[in-house]
Design a protein around this motif. Structure first.
Motif, PDB file in Angstrom:
ATOM      1  N   HIS A 140      -3.831   3.127   0.007  1.00 49.77           N
ATOM      2  CA  HIS A 140      -4.525   2.465  -1.103  1.00 49.77           C
ATOM      3  C   HIS A 140      -3.537   1.540  -1.808  1.00 49.77           C
ATOM      4  N   PRO A 141      -4.026   0.517  -2.524  1.00 51.91           N
ATOM      5  CA  PRO A 141      -3.143  -0.509  -3.085  1.00 51.91           C
ATOM      6  C   PRO A 141      -2.119   0.074  -4.054  1.00 51.91           C
ATOM      7  N   LYS A 142      -0.948  -0.580  -4.080  1.00 52.86           N
ATOM      8  CA  LYS A 142       0.153  -0.157  -4.942  1.00 52.86           C
ATOM      9  C   LYS A 142       0.463  -1.269  -5.934  1.00 52.86           C
ATOM     10  N   ALA A 143       0.459  -0.944  -7.223  1.00 48.12           N
ATOM     11  CA  ALA A 143       0.746  -1.938  -8.257  1.00 48.12           C
ATOM     12  C   ALA A 143       2.197  -2.387  -8.170  1.00 48.12           C
ATOM     13  N   VAL A 144       2.434  -3.671  -8.416  1.00 53.09           N
ATOM     14  CA  VAL A 144       3.775  -4.222  -8.232  1.00 53.09           C
ATOM     15  C   VAL A 144       4.806  -3.529  -9.117  1.00 53.09           C
ATOM     16  N   SER A 145       4.429  -3.146 -10.332  1.00 49.36           N
ATOM     17  CA  SER A 145       5.391  -2.520 -11.242  1.00 49.36           C
ATOM     18  C   SER A 145       5.760  -1.102 -10.833  1.00 49.36           C
ATOM     19  N   PHE A 161       0.837  -1.195   0.000  1.00 50.16           N
ATOM     20  CA  PHE A 161       0.000   0.000   0.000  1.00 50.16           C
ATOM     21  C   PHE A 161       0.875   1.249   0.000  1.00 50.16           C
ATOM     22  N   GLU A 162       0.269   2.346  -0.411  1.00 53.31           N
ATOM     23  CA  GLU A 162       0.906   3.662  -0.329  1.00 53.31           C
ATOM     24  C   GLU A 162      -0.167   4.682   0.013  1.00 53.31           C
ATOM     25  N   ALA A 163       0.263   5.844   0.451  1.00 58.36           N
ATOM     26  CA  ALA A 163      -0.686   6.901   0.791  1.00 58.36           C
ATOM     27  C   ALA A 163      -1.306   7.477  -0.474  1.00 58.36           C
ATOM     28  N   HIS A 164      -2.618   7.634  -0.470  1.00 59.14           N
ATOM     29  CA  HIS A 164      -3.308   8.221  -1.612  1.00 59.14           C
ATOM     30  C   HIS A 164      -2.836   9.661  -1.787  1.00 59.14           C
ATOM     31  N   PRO A 165      -2.530  10.098  -3.024  1.00 58.54           N
ATOM     32  CA  PRO A 165      -1.970  11.441  -3.227  1.00 58.54           C
ATOM     33  C   PRO A 165      -2.906  12.574  -2.848  1.00 58.54           C
ATOM     34  N   GLU A 166      -4.224  12.310  -2.785  1.00 58.47           N
ATOM     35  CA  GLU A 166      -5.165  13.377  -2.485  1.00 58.47           C
ATOM     36  C   GLU A 166      -5.565  13.421  -1.013  1.00 58.47           C
ATOM     37  N   HIS A 167      -5.929  12.264  -0.432  1.00 55.72           N
ATOM     38  CA  HIS A 167      -6.426  12.284   0.942  1.00 55.72           C
ATOM     39  C   HIS A 167      -5.537  11.530   1.921  1.00 55.72           C
ATOM     40  N   ILE A 179       3.223 -10.190  -0.638  1.00 56.86           N
ATOM     41  CA  ILE A 179       2.052  -9.575  -0.010  1.00 56.86           C
ATOM     42  C   ILE A 179       2.200  -9.564   1.500  1.00 56.86           C
ATOM     43  N   ARG A 180       2.709 -10.676   2.059  1.00 53.41           N
ATOM     44  CA  ARG A 180       2.932 -10.725   3.520  1.00 53.41           C
ATOM     45  C   ARG A 180       3.960  -9.682   3.948  1.00 53.41           C
ATOM     46  N   ARG A 181       5.014  -9.515   3.158  1.00 49.52           N
ATOM     47  CA  ARG A 181       6.087  -8.595   3.521  1.00 49.52           C
ATOM     48  C   ARG A 181       5.651  -7.137   3.465  1.00 49.52           C
ATOM     49  N   LEU A 182       4.811  -6.793   2.498  1.00 51.14           N
ATOM     50  CA  LEU A 182       4.504  -5.384   2.246  1.00 51.14           C
ATOM     51  C   LEU A 182       3.135  -4.965   2.755  1.00 51.14           C
ATOM     52  N   SER A 183       2.370  -5.882   3.283  1.00 54.42           N
ATOM     53  CA  SER A 183       1.024  -5.519   3.759  1.00 54.42           C
ATOM     54  C   SER A 183       1.051  -5.140   5.232  1.00 54.42           C
TER      55      SER A 183
END
Length: 260
Positions: free
Chosen positions: A45-50, A35-41, A256-260
């Motif tokens: 929110h989920p982060k695409a692997v690429s 996940f990463e912080a949404h740029p607006e609020h 997913i376990r590492r980054l969630s």
């Protein structure tokens, strides 16, 4: 000699079918991992692997990245658009020859032939954050045509393993050996115009043979051909770094376990 003043550009091969994870509801490059912080609020929110790879490239000084697609993977440009939200200029090219990643990469030849290239696979997560910067610095220090980013990997049969000389020069690449005492696999790279030209010419020479026998060519095999042709291939070893290929279900679960 490498002209260190030339611009740095990125190349991302995203033309694979993702068969190891099939079926998926999206291109594997867009599968959410972490996940990463949404740029607006600001909420997660989920982060695409690429996106991790694209951010690595942006930090290294690349302002333009060429993403090579196969027809039908339109969800990738629909998602990333022009790349401005990542501080990048994204350009999309369509794979023409389905004979492996080198042929996808070569689609960008006319755009990058005079530039320094940073290269990675969009389904491999790497650390540290300054990995590409270190590759570029190593290239500047050694004048190498290619620098491979090498990581300790637990399963040699899943990686292109590298044999190094004491100087750090790459002596040989063993593509996914069934058994090996080698401990380092390569996951990212940077290179200069001499290798771009070599690869372009080499692919023209071997294409007819590939068509006749079937199968695909790997990037590691092209780098080995460059070593055989006496191009200088150096390494940057990340002793404390990590790399994880999320292209298989078990490794995707680990990510997913590492980054969630």
């Amino acid at each position: 000699m490498i002209n260190m003043a030339t611009d740095v550009v990125g190349i991302v091969p995203a033309a694979g079918v993702g068969s190891r994870l099939s079926p998926l509801p999206c291109s594997k490059e867009l599968f959410p991992v972490g996940f990463e912080a949404h740029p607006e609020h600001g909420t997660p929110h989920p982060k695409a692997v690429s996106q991790y790879l694209l951010e690595h490239m942006q930090r290294s000084g690349a302002r333009q990245v060429f993403v090579i697609l196969r027809k039908g993977k339109w969800d990738i440009p629909n998602y990333y658009g022009d790349g401005s939200q990542l501080g990048l200029q994204l350009a999309y090219l369509i794979m023409q020859k389905p004979y492996g990643s080198p042929f996808s990469v070569d689609q960008a030849y006319s755009f990058v032939r005079q530039q320094r290239v940073v290269f990675g696979f969009p389904d491999i997560l790497i650390e540290p954050e300054n990995a590409f910067e270190r590759l570029l610095q190593r290239q500047e220090q050694t004048g190498a045509d290619v620098v491979l980013g090498c990581f300790k990997v637990p399963y040699p049969h899943k990686w292109d393993m590298v044999e190094l000389q004491e100087t750090g020069a790459v002596q040989a690449i063993l593509p996914k050996p069934a058994n090996s005492n080698l401990t380092l696999g390569w996951a990212i790279a940077c290179w200069g115009p001499r290798f771009t030209e070599f690869m372009h010419t080499y692919l023209q020479k071997v294409e007819e043979h590939l068509i006749a026998r079937g199968g695909e060519l790997s990037m590691g095999e092209v780098v080995q051909a460059a070593i055989n042709a006496r191009l200088l291939v150096q390494s940057e070893v990340f002793d404390n770094g990590t790399c994880l290929d999320v292209g298989t279900p078990e490794d995707l679960q680990a990510a997913i376990r590492r980054l969630s």
